[in-house]
Design a protein around this motif. Structure first.
Motif, PDB file in Angstrom:
ATOM      1  N   GLU A  27       7.008 104.876  17.857  1.00  0.00           N
ATOM      2  CA  GLU A  27       6.370 105.554  16.722  1.00  0.00           C
ATOM      3  C   GLU A  27       4.900 105.847  16.996  1.00  0.00           C
ATOM      4  OE1 GLU A  27       7.213 102.834  13.597  1.00  0.00           O
ATOM      5  OE2 GLU A  27       9.358 103.355  13.532  1.00  0.00           O
ATOM      6  N   ARG A  28       4.207 104.911  17.648  1.00  0.00           N
ATOM      7  CA  ARG A  28       2.785 105.131  17.942  1.00  0.00           C
ATOM      8  C   ARG A  28       2.598 106.236  18.964  1.00  0.00           C
ATOM      9  NH1 ARG A  28      -0.012  99.061  17.934  1.00  0.00           N
ATOM     10  NH2 ARG A  28       0.392  98.672  15.713  1.00  0.00           N
ATOM     11  N   VAL A  29       3.459 106.278  19.956  1.00  0.00           N
ATOM     12  CA  VAL A  29       3.348 107.332  20.961  1.00  0.00           C
ATOM     13  C   VAL A  29       3.669 108.689  20.348  1.00  0.00           C
ATOM     14  CG1 VAL A  29       4.313 108.248  23.108  1.00  0.00           C
ATOM     15  CG2 VAL A  29       3.789 105.805  22.919  1.00  0.00           C
ATOM     16  N   HIS A  30       4.753 108.763  19.592  1.00  0.00           N
ATOM     17  CA  HIS A  30       5.179 110.047  19.040  1.00  0.00           C
ATOM     18  C   HIS A  30       4.288 110.527  17.899  1.00  0.00           C
ATOM     19  CE1 HIS A  30       9.494 109.943  20.826  1.00  0.00           C
ATOM     20  NE2 HIS A  30       8.593 110.438  21.665  1.00  0.00           N
ATOM     21  N   GLU A  31       3.532 109.627  17.299  1.00  0.00           N
ATOM     22  CA  GLU A  31       2.576 110.057  16.285  1.00  0.00           C
ATOM     23  C   GLU A  31       1.518 110.966  16.899  1.00  0.00           C
ATOM     24  OE1 GLU A  31      -0.578 108.142  13.034  1.00  0.00           O
ATOM     25  OE2 GLU A  31       0.464 106.848  14.467  1.00  0.00           O
ATOM     26  N   LYS A  32       1.104 110.641  18.131  1.00  0.00           N
ATOM     27  CA  LYS A  32       0.066 111.416  18.807  1.00  0.00           C
ATOM     28  C   LYS A  32       0.648 112.412  19.816  1.00  0.00           C
ATOM     29  CE  LYS A  32      -3.274 109.069  16.829  1.00  0.00           C
ATOM     30  NZ  LYS A  32      -4.045 108.062  17.564  1.00  0.00           N
ATOM     31  N   LEU A  33       1.796 112.050  20.396  1.00  0.00           N
ATOM     32  CA  LEU A  33       2.419 112.876  21.435  1.00  0.00           C
ATOM     33  C   LEU A  33       3.875 113.131  21.072  1.00  0.00           C
ATOM     34  CD1 LEU A  33       1.039 110.888  24.520  1.00  0.00           C
ATOM     35  CD2 LEU A  33       0.080 112.995  23.566  1.00  0.00           C
ATOM     36  N   PRO A  34       4.132 113.996  20.122  1.00  0.00           N
ATOM     37  CA  PRO A  34       5.494 114.178  19.609  1.00  0.00           C
ATOM     38  C   PRO A  34       6.496 114.724  20.614  1.00  0.00           C
ATOM     39  CG  PRO A  34       4.007 115.840  18.717  1.00  0.00           C
ATOM     40  CD  PRO A  34       3.146 114.834  19.411  1.00  0.00           C
ATOM     41  N   GLU A  35       6.025 115.327  21.706  1.00  0.00           N
ATOM     42  CA  GLU A  35       6.930 115.889  22.702  1.00  0.00           C
ATOM     43  C   GLU A  35       7.184 114.952  23.886  1.00  0.00           C
ATOM     44  OE1 GLU A  35       8.458 118.779  22.178  1.00  0.00           O
ATOM     45  OE2 GLU A  35       7.441 118.859  20.239  1.00  0.00           O
ATOM     46  N   ALA A  36       6.487 113.836  23.939  1.00  0.00           N
ATOM     47  CA  ALA A  36       6.625 112.928  25.094  1.00  0.00           C
ATOM     48  C   ALA A  36       7.994 112.256  25.096  1.00  0.00           C
ATOM     49  CB  ALA A  36       5.531 111.874  25.063  1.00  0.00           C
ATOM     50  N   ARG A  37       8.565 112.176  26.280  1.00  0.00           N
ATOM     51  CA  ARG A  37       9.806 111.424  26.443  1.00  0.00           C
ATOM     52  C   ARG A  37       9.452 109.978  26.793  1.00  0.00           C
ATOM     53  NH1 ARG A  37      11.291 116.586  28.030  1.00  0.00           N
ATOM     54  NH2 ARG A  37      13.224 117.288  27.030  1.00  0.00           N
ATOM     55  N   ILE A  38      10.303 109.063  26.351  1.00  0.00           N
ATOM     56  CA  ILE A  38      10.061 107.637  26.578  1.00  0.00           C
ATOM     57  C   ILE A  38      11.335 107.018  27.126  1.00  0.00           C
ATOM     58  CG2 ILE A  38       9.309 105.462  25.562  1.00  0.00           C
ATOM     59  CD1 ILE A  38       8.050 107.073  23.291  1.00  0.00           C
ATOM     60  N   ALA A  39      11.207 106.341  28.251  1.00  0.00           N
ATOM     61  CA  ALA A  39      12.357 105.703  28.890  1.00  0.00           C
ATOM     62  C   ALA A  39      12.185 104.186  28.882  1.00  0.00           C
ATOM     63  CB  ALA A  39      12.516 106.198  30.322  1.00  0.00           C
ATOM     64  N   PHE A  40      13.156 103.499  28.352  1.00  0.00           N
ATOM     65  CA  PHE A  40      13.163 102.034  28.335  1.00  0.00           C
ATOM     66  C   PHE A  40      13.956 101.550  29.539  1.00  0.00           C
ATOM     67  CE2 PHE A  40      15.313  98.049  27.338  1.00  0.00           C
ATOM     68  CZ  PHE A  40      14.305  97.272  26.798  1.00  0.00           C
ATOM     69  N   LEU A  41      13.302 100.813  30.416  1.00  0.00           N
ATOM     70  CA  LEU A  41      13.994 100.180  31.544  1.00  0.00           C
ATOM     71  C   LEU A  41      14.599  98.874  31.051  1.00  0.00           C
ATOM     72  CD1 LEU A  41      11.416 100.683  34.442  1.00  0.00           C
ATOM     73  CD2 LEU A  41      13.147 102.270  33.569  1.00  0.00           C
ATOM     74  N   SER A  42      15.891  98.721  31.212  1.00  0.00           N
ATOM     75  CA  SER A  42      16.564  97.537  30.679  1.00  0.00           C
ATOM     76  C   SER A  42      15.958  96.253  31.242  1.00  0.00           C
ATOM     77  CB  SER A  42      18.054  97.581  31.014  1.00  0.00           C
ATOM     78  OG  SER A  42      18.256  97.471  32.416  1.00  0.00           O
ATOM     79  N   ILE A  43      15.972  95.220  30.435  1.00  0.00           N
ATOM     80  CA  ILE A  43      15.508  93.912  30.885  1.00  0.00           C
ATOM     81  C   ILE A  43      16.369  93.479  32.062  1.00  0.00           C
ATOM     82  CG2 ILE A  43      15.149  91.498  30.237  1.00  0.00           C
ATOM     83  CD1 ILE A  43      14.869  92.482  27.336  1.00  0.00           C
ATOM     84  N   LYS A  44      15.738  93.106  33.126  1.00  0.00           N
ATOM     85  CA  LYS A  44      16.456  92.805  34.363  1.00  0.00           C
ATOM     86  C   LYS A  44      17.085  91.408  34.335  1.00  0.00           C
ATOM     87  CE  LYS A  44      12.563  90.857  37.026  1.00  0.00           C
ATOM     88  NZ  LYS A  44      11.591  90.725  35.907  1.00  0.00           N
TER      89      LYS A  44
END
Length: 230
Positions: A135-152
Motif C-alpha cells: 500500500e505504501r509503495v502503490h500510494e506513491k508509485l501506482p504502476e510499480a510491480r512488486i514481487a514477493f520472494l517466498s520465505i526460503k
C-alpha cells in the motif's frame, strides 16, 4: 518516612512533567529506530551516485544484503540493492519512503518474513506487514510491480517450516489476480528429493545462501526480470 516518600513521589511527578513538557517543545530527540545507520548510509550513497529511475530495487533482510553479485547476475538490468540484515517485513515497510520510493522503480523485489517467523511472529502478521508495504509503495508509485520472494527453507530454521509454509501461502493468495503483484516460489526449488533443504545451497551455518544458492535464485528470477516483472 512518610514525608520522605511523599517528597520522592513529588520529585518523580515533577521529573515526568518536565520530560513531557520537553518532548512537547521538541527538546528531546525521538528514539532512533533500528537500522537508521544503514538507511542513512544508503541515502549517502544516493547523494554521491543517484540510481536512475525505472530500475529494479531489491529490498529486505540479509539474504538481499549479502547478494554481492546482484548486478553481475542480472547484466543489462539496472538493479539497486537495499537489503539490511536482521530486518523484518515491518521494517521494510517503515523505510519504504526512503529506500524504495525515491528510485521510482518499475519493479520492487522483496525478501522479508524469514526473520519474522523465526522471531515468533504469526504468518498472518507477515501478510499484514506485506500489505502495508504494498500500500505504501502503490500510494506513491501506482504502476510499480512488486514481487514477493517466498520465505526460503533453510536447515538452520527448519523447525519453523510449517509457519513459513503458511506465511508463503497467505502471501501467494493475496497476490493472486493482481497484475501488479507476484509471488515467486523459491521454496520448492530449494528442496531436495527427500523434501529437505538442499545443504549445497547454504553456507556452513545453514542459514544464508552460498554462491550456488544465489545462482539458483538468479536462474529463477532472470526470466521474470527480463519480462519487466510480469
Amino acid at each position: 518516612m512518610i514525608v520522605l516518600l511523599r517528597r520522592s513521589q513529588a520529585g518523580l511527578l515533577l521529573a515526568a512533567g518536565l520530560l513531557l513538557a520537553a518532548q512537547a517543545a521538541g527538546q528531546v530527540a525521538a528514539p532512533v529506530r533500528p537500522w537508521e545507520a544503514d538507511i542513512r548510509a544508503f541515502e549517502e550513497l544516493d547523494r554521491k551516485n543517484p540510481p536512475a529511475p525505472g530500475g529494479v530495487v531489491f529490498v529486505g533482510s540479509s539474504s538481499i544484503r549479502m547478494w554481492s553479485s546482484l548486478a553481475a547476475d542480472f547484466p543489462g538490468t539496472p538493479v539497486v540493492n537495499r537489503g539490511f540484515g536482521g530486518s523484518a517485513m515491518a521494517d521494510v515497510a517503515a523505510y519504504a519512503d526512503r529506500i524504495v520510493i525515491p528510485y521510482a522503480p518499475r519493479l520492487v523485489v522483496v525478501y522479508a518474513g524469514d526473520n519474522d517467523i523465526n522471531d515468533g511472529k504469526a504468518p498472518a502478521q507477515v501478510l499484514a506487514d506485506y500489505r502495508t508495504l504494498v500500500e505504501r509503495v502503490h500510494e506513491k508509485l501506482p504502476e510499480a510491480r512488486i514481487a514477493f520472494l517466498s520465505i526460503k527453507p533453510s536447515p538452520a530454521r527448519w523447525s519453523r517450516v510449517e509457519a513459513m509454509r503458511e506465511a508463503n501461502a497467505l502471501v501467494r493468495g493475496y497476490t493472486a489476480g493482481d497484475s501488479l503483484l507476484a509471488y515467486v516460489d523459491l521454496f520448492t526449488p530449494m528442496l531436495g528429493e527427500d523434501g529437505m533443504p538442499r545443504p549445497n545451497l547454504f553456507l556452513e551455518a545453514g542459514l544464508h545462501l552460498n554462491a550456488d544458492g544465489y545462482a539458483l535464485w538468479t536462474s529463477i528470477l532472470a526470466p521474470y526480470l527480463a519480462e519487466g516483472g510480469r
